[in-house]
Design an enzyme around this catalytic site. Structure first.
Site: not given
Length: 302
Positions: A40, A102, A154, A167, A169-171, A199, A202
């Site tokens: 991370d 992730n 997602s 987001y 498009a990436a997923k 979930a 953040r």
């Protein structure tokens, strides 16, 4: 009753594991015996700043519980960073068996208002970062004839979500990546599956979903991730939606379709048949593009 799933002597890399879902996956893997690499950058949800303490804090949680882990702050969105992560894992633990892709960031805006750099940044972390990490572990998995990769998609990617074009498009791109890697790895014991988590983290705090997600703690997703990361799992190319104790399979499907007389259609034909074209009562899924082509166009060719 299913056999107890353990990860003793297995080494797992979890990207974006300094908090939220990644932390939950890392802690769960360690609890069942895995040696865990907690990767991370520790930055903001937007991918800014760096705080190496985030990964170390999770490592401290694991070691305090009697597990073994190491912190890593390499940037997986770069070729060098992804390779450095795998190299550091091999140097410390001598092997790698599991990769949980992730890591991710958010830079939400409608496409018309979005800076192109923000579109690219989100794609780079979620999609390119997952591809680079998968590429970095691939030679290790090939040599051992074993490996488990878990992607993270997602609902935004599967179904769309206003203001999240980058987001989403990436997923959805990650689903395509999984579908190809499952074929490239199948003969070598490398299985690739995908989690579609729900979930409260953040990354979901500002989406106005809190009142529906009060029971959707990250820990309630990890069971599916651990199964897909285990030797017990023998399927590849699967998508599992998971959250708040709910688990469901997700597929990309195609209707039975219609065929134009003689094979050459007009726009008017498509307009007239539109409802039949989208009739999903007998929808089917395909193992890969070759099967899709054979089962759809092969019939007309015959």
């Amino acid at each position: 009753m299913a056999e107890i799933i353990r990860f003793d002597q297995r080494v797992a890399i979890v990207t974006g594991a300094g908090g939220g879902l990644g932390r939950a996956h890392a802690l769960a893997l360690a609890q069942r015996g895995a040696l865990v690499v907690v990767n991370d950058l520790g930055g903001t949800v937007q991918g800014q700043d760096v705080n190496q303490a985030a990964a170390q804090k999770v490592v401290d949680e694991i070691t305090a519980a009697g597990g073994k882990a190491m912190a890593n702050s390499d940037n997986i969105a770069t070729t060098q960073g992804a390779q450095a992560l795998v190299d550091a894992t091999l140097k410390s633990f001598g092997r790698v068996d599991i990769l949980v892709n992730n890591a991710g960031i958010l830079r939400d805006k409608s496409l018309a208002k979005m800076d192109p750099a923000d579109f690219e940044a989100v794609i780079r972390v979620h999609l390119i970062g997952s591809a680079l990490c998968s590429r970095a572990v691939w030679p290790v998995f090939l040599e051992r004839k074993y490996g488990r990769i878990v992607m993270t998609t997602s609902a935004a990617g599967l179904y769309g979500n206003f203001g999240q074009s980058n987001y989403a498009a990436a997923k959805m791109g990650l689903v395509g990546l999984m579908n190809t890697l499952k074929d490239e790895g199948s003969r070598y014991g490398i299985l690739v599956n995908t989690i579609a988590p729900v979930a409260l983290t953040r990354m979901t705090e500002g989406l106005g979903l809190a009142k529906w997600m009060e029971q959707a703690e990250p820990e309630k997703v990890s069971a599916a991730v651990l199964y897909m990361a285990s030797q017990a799992c023998q399927d590849s190319g699967c998508i599992v939606a998971a959250g708040a104790g709910y688990f469901a399979g997700v597929q990309v499907v195609e209707s039975m379709g219609v065929r134009a007389p003689g094979g050459l259609a007009t726009p008017e034909f498509v307009a007239e048949q539109w409802s039949k074209i989208h009739d999903m009562t007998q929808a089917r899924s395909f193992a890969n593009a070759t099967q899709a082509l054979v089962e759809t166009f092969g019939q007309s060719a015959a």
